[in-house]
Design a protein around this motif. Structure first.
Motif, PDB file in Angstrom:
ATOM      1  N   PHE A  22       0.804  -1.217   0.000  1.00 43.15           N
ATOM      2  CA  PHE A  22       0.000   0.000   0.000  1.00 43.15           C
ATOM      3  C   PHE A  22       0.841   1.273   0.000  1.00 43.15           C
ATOM      4  O   PHE A  22       1.834   1.383   0.727  1.00 43.15           O
ATOM      5  CB  PHE A  22      -0.901   0.044   1.241  1.00 43.15           C
ATOM      6  CG  PHE A  22      -1.977  -1.002   1.267  1.00 43.15           C
ATOM      7  CD1 PHE A  22      -3.251  -0.717   0.790  1.00 43.15           C
ATOM      8  CD2 PHE A  22      -1.728  -2.271   1.774  1.00 43.15           C
ATOM      9  CE1 PHE A  22      -4.252  -1.682   0.807  1.00 43.15           C
ATOM     10  CE2 PHE A  22      -2.720  -3.242   1.797  1.00 43.15           C
ATOM     11  CZ  PHE A  22      -3.987  -2.945   1.317  1.00 43.15           C
ATOM     12  N   ASP A  23       0.404   2.218  -0.795  1.00 46.78           N
ATOM     13  CA  ASP A  23       0.772   3.611  -0.645  1.00 46.78           C
ATOM     14  C   ASP A  23       0.003   4.120   0.584  1.00 46.78           C
ATOM     15  O   ASP A  23      -0.926   3.461   1.054  1.00 46.78           O
ATOM     16  CB  ASP A  23       0.346   4.351  -1.926  1.00 46.78           C
ATOM     17  CG  ASP A  23       0.441   5.838  -1.818  1.00 46.78           C
ATOM     18  OD1 ASP A  23       1.519   6.329  -1.433  1.00 46.78           O
ATOM     19  OD2 ASP A  23      -0.548   6.526  -2.130  1.00 46.78           O
ATOM     20  N   ILE A  24       0.384   5.290   1.102  1.00 43.55           N
ATOM     21  CA  ILE A  24      -0.332   5.843   2.256  1.00 43.55           C
ATOM     22  C   ILE A  24      -1.164   7.062   1.880  1.00 43.55           C
ATOM     23  O   ILE A  24      -2.396   7.046   1.951  1.00 43.55           O
ATOM     24  CB  ILE A  24       0.643   6.213   3.398  1.00 43.55           C
ATOM     25  CG1 ILE A  24       1.308   4.952   3.960  1.00 43.55           C
ATOM     26  CG2 ILE A  24      -0.107   6.956   4.508  1.00 43.55           C
ATOM     27  CD1 ILE A  24       2.332   5.230   5.044  1.00 43.55           C
ATOM     28  N   ASP A  25      -0.483   8.139   1.467  1.00 46.42           N
ATOM     29  CA  ASP A  25      -1.166   9.410   1.227  1.00 46.42           C
ATOM     30  C   ASP A  25      -2.103   9.319   0.026  1.00 46.42           C
ATOM     31  O   ASP A  25      -1.684   9.001  -1.081  1.00 46.42           O
ATOM     32  CB  ASP A  25      -0.140  10.515   0.998  1.00 46.42           C
ATOM     33  CG  ASP A  25       0.715  10.770   2.226  1.00 46.42           C
ATOM     34  OD1 ASP A  25       0.132  10.928   3.314  1.00 46.42           O
ATOM     35  OD2 ASP A  25       1.951  10.790   2.110  1.00 46.42           O
ATOM     36  N   GLY A  26      -3.385   9.575   0.286  1.00 43.61           N
ATOM     37  CA  GLY A  26      -4.379   9.504  -0.775  1.00 43.61           C
ATOM     38  C   GLY A  26      -4.928   8.115  -1.006  1.00 43.61           C
ATOM     39  O   GLY A  26      -5.854   7.938  -1.798  1.00 43.61           O
ATOM     40  N   THR A  27      -4.358   7.135  -0.288  1.00 46.70           N
ATOM     41  CA  THR A  27      -4.797   5.745  -0.442  1.00 46.70           C
ATOM     42  C   THR A  27      -5.379   5.208   0.860  1.00 46.70           C
ATOM     43  O   THR A  27      -6.451   4.605   0.879  1.00 46.70           O
ATOM     44  CB  THR A  27      -3.624   4.857  -0.900  1.00 46.70           C
ATOM     45  OG1 THR A  27      -3.122   5.354  -2.148  1.00 46.70           O
ATOM     46  CG2 THR A  27      -4.056   3.405  -1.068  1.00 46.70           C
ATOM     47  N   LEU A  28      -4.651   5.427   1.963  1.00 38.51           N
ATOM     48  CA  LEU A  28      -5.130   5.011   3.282  1.00 38.51           C
ATOM     49  C   LEU A  28      -5.637   6.198   4.093  1.00 38.51           C
ATOM     50  O   LEU A  28      -6.606   6.073   4.837  1.00 38.51           O
ATOM     51  CB  LEU A  28      -4.004   4.307   4.060  1.00 38.51           C
ATOM     52  CG  LEU A  28      -3.404   3.056   3.402  1.00 38.51           C
ATOM     53  CD1 LEU A  28      -2.323   2.465   4.293  1.00 38.51           C
ATOM     54  CD2 LEU A  28      -4.478   2.018   3.093  1.00 38.51           C
ATOM     55  N   ILE A  29      -4.936   7.320   3.961  1.00 41.01           N
ATOM     56  CA  ILE A  29      -5.373   8.536   4.639  1.00 41.01           C
ATOM     57  C   ILE A  29      -5.403   9.684   3.634  1.00 41.01           C
ATOM     58  O   ILE A  29      -4.587   9.743   2.720  1.00 41.01           O
ATOM     59  CB  ILE A  29      -4.482   8.894   5.854  1.00 41.01           C
ATOM     60  CG1 ILE A  29      -3.000   8.941   5.463  1.00 41.01           C
ATOM     61  CG2 ILE A  29      -4.713   7.929   6.996  1.00 41.01           C
ATOM     62  CD1 ILE A  29      -2.075   9.350   6.594  1.00 41.01           C
ATOM     63  N   ASP A  30      -6.353  10.568   3.824  1.00 44.66           N
ATOM     64  CA  ASP A  30      -6.517  11.723   2.945  1.00 44.66           C
ATOM     65  C   ASP A  30      -5.666  12.856   3.514  1.00 44.66           C
ATOM     66  O   ASP A  30      -6.006  13.439   4.540  1.00 44.66           O
ATOM     67  CB  ASP A  30      -7.991  12.119   2.901  1.00 44.66           C
ATOM     68  CG  ASP A  30      -8.257  13.300   1.972  1.00 44.66           C
ATOM     69  OD1 ASP A  30      -7.282  13.896   1.476  1.00 44.66           O
ATOM     70  OD2 ASP A  30      -9.425  13.628   1.755  1.00 44.66           O
ATOM     71  N   THR A  31      -4.544  13.156   2.859  1.00 42.27           N
ATOM     72  CA  THR A  31      -3.594  14.138   3.386  1.00 42.27           C
ATOM     73  C   THR A  31      -3.356  15.309   2.440  1.00 42.27           C
ATOM     74  O   THR A  31      -2.505  16.149   2.713  1.00 42.27           O
ATOM     75  CB  THR A  31      -2.239  13.474   3.686  1.00 42.27           C
ATOM     76  OG1 THR A  31      -1.775  12.819   2.497  1.00 42.27           O
ATOM     77  CG2 THR A  31      -2.341  12.469   4.819  1.00 42.27           C
ATOM     78  N   ILE A  32      -4.080  15.382   1.345  1.00 45.37           N
ATOM     79  CA  ILE A  32      -3.786  16.443   0.376  1.00 45.37           C
ATOM     80  C   ILE A  32      -3.973  17.829   0.989  1.00 45.37           C
ATOM     81  O   ILE A  32      -3.185  18.755   0.715  1.00 45.37           O
ATOM     82  CB  ILE A  32      -4.622  16.267  -0.917  1.00 45.37           C
ATOM     83  CG1 ILE A  32      -4.043  17.157  -2.031  1.00 45.37           C
ATOM     84  CG2 ILE A  32      -6.096  16.522  -0.673  1.00 45.37           C
ATOM     85  CD1 ILE A  32      -4.560  16.822  -3.414  1.00 45.37           C
ATOM     86  N   ASP A  33      -4.965  17.996   1.878  1.00 46.77           N
ATOM     87  CA  ASP A  33      -5.193  19.308   2.486  1.00 46.77           C
ATOM     88  C   ASP A  33      -4.195  19.621   3.594  1.00 46.77           C
ATOM     89  O   ASP A  33      -4.089  20.763   4.037  1.00 46.77           O
ATOM     90  CB  ASP A  33      -6.614  19.411   3.036  1.00 46.77           C
ATOM     91  CG  ASP A  33      -7.642  19.545   1.931  1.00 46.77           C
ATOM     92  OD1 ASP A  33      -7.258  19.968   0.817  1.00 46.77           O
ATOM     93  OD2 ASP A  33      -8.817  19.215   2.161  1.00 46.77           O
ATOM     94  N   MET A  34      -3.467  18.599   4.031  1.00 42.63           N
ATOM     95  CA  MET A  34      -2.388  18.816   4.993  1.00 42.63           C
ATOM     96  C   MET A  34      -1.121  19.285   4.282  1.00 42.63           C
ATOM     97  O   MET A  34      -0.484  20.259   4.681  1.00 42.63           O
ATOM     98  CB  MET A  34      -2.116  17.519   5.764  1.00 42.63           C
ATOM     99  CG  MET A  34      -0.877  17.540   6.643  1.00 42.63           C
ATOM    100  SD  MET A  34      -0.569  15.904   7.380  1.00 42.63           S
ATOM    101  CE  MET A  34       1.085  16.155   8.068  1.00 42.63           C
TER     102      MET A  34
END
Length: 218
Positions: free
Chosen positions: A13-25
């Motif tokens: 798994f990738d994390i950012d955008g895949t498991l957790i939504d972090t684009i706004d961070m």
């Protein structure tokens, strides 16, 4: 004729955008940092820039933004300091913990992480923050390979640690760089259409995922 397809047993798994939504961070902080250092993004280009530069290492994102190697270290520090101040903007994508718990309890499945995150960042802002992150016994961060996505190196490193056969491995990600890396590593790609900032770029995924639970039936 039906083709014989080997059962997927290894899930990376990738994390950012895949498991957790972090684009706004991360991404508004990047735009603000670029402006602070004299590299403002035109207002009509901001949203596209945020999407284009999301999901790769911070260093690579700044390079693609046209930042010189000399400027990168200071800008990277400022960017991440600002992003960490906005860590409360990150949120778990709905259905992720349940899906991961199901996979982790399968006798015929192994799970791992291959992320562009820094090692310290992975520990502080993923493992220490989310209970489901502790399910992963194998994790490849940006410190573990010289090349990063879209190069296959992080996925190859994860497969090596898992003892995984590419033919029975899938990489789960949300960007075209994730898809390129998966295929370059000889693995299948599951596209997180449920959360991708640019779903059209991964519509040709081997396994399009409209929700996290779709991964359980591939």
């Amino acid at each position: 004729m039906n083709k014989m397809v080997q059962k997927i047993e290894n899930f990376i798994f990738d994390i950012d955008g895949t498991l957790i939504d972090t684009i706004d961070m991360y991404m508004p902080a990047m735009i603000d940092t670029l402006a602070k250092h004299g590299h403002p993004i035109a207002p009509d280009k901001v949203e596209q820039t945020k999407h284009d530069l999301f999901g790769i290492t911070g260093r690579d994102a700044l390079r693609l933004a046209g930042i010189s190697e000399e400027e990168i270290p200071e800008m990277l520090k400022d960017w991440f300091d600002l992003a960490y101040q906005r860590a409360d903007r990150a949120k778990v994508i709905e259905g992720i913990p349940e899906m991961l718990n199901t996979l982790a309890n399968r006798k015929d499945a192994k799970i791992a992480i291959a992320t562009s995150k820094l090692a310290d960042e992975y520990q502080e802002y993923f493992v220490n923050k989310y209970d489901f992150a502790k399910l992963f016994k194998v994790a490849i961060t940006s410190a573990d390979t010289k090349k990063h996505k879209p190069a296959p190196d992080p996925i190859l490193a994860a497969m090596d640690k898992m003892g995984a056969d590419p033919a029975t491995t899938v990489y789960v990600g949300d960007t075209v760089n994730d898809m390129k890396a998966a295929h370059a590593a000889g693995a299948k790609f599951a596209g997180a259409l449920y959360s991708s900032a640019n779903p059209d770029s991964i519509k040709d995924a081997d396994f399009p995922l409209m929700k996290p639970a779709d991964l359980l039936v591939i």
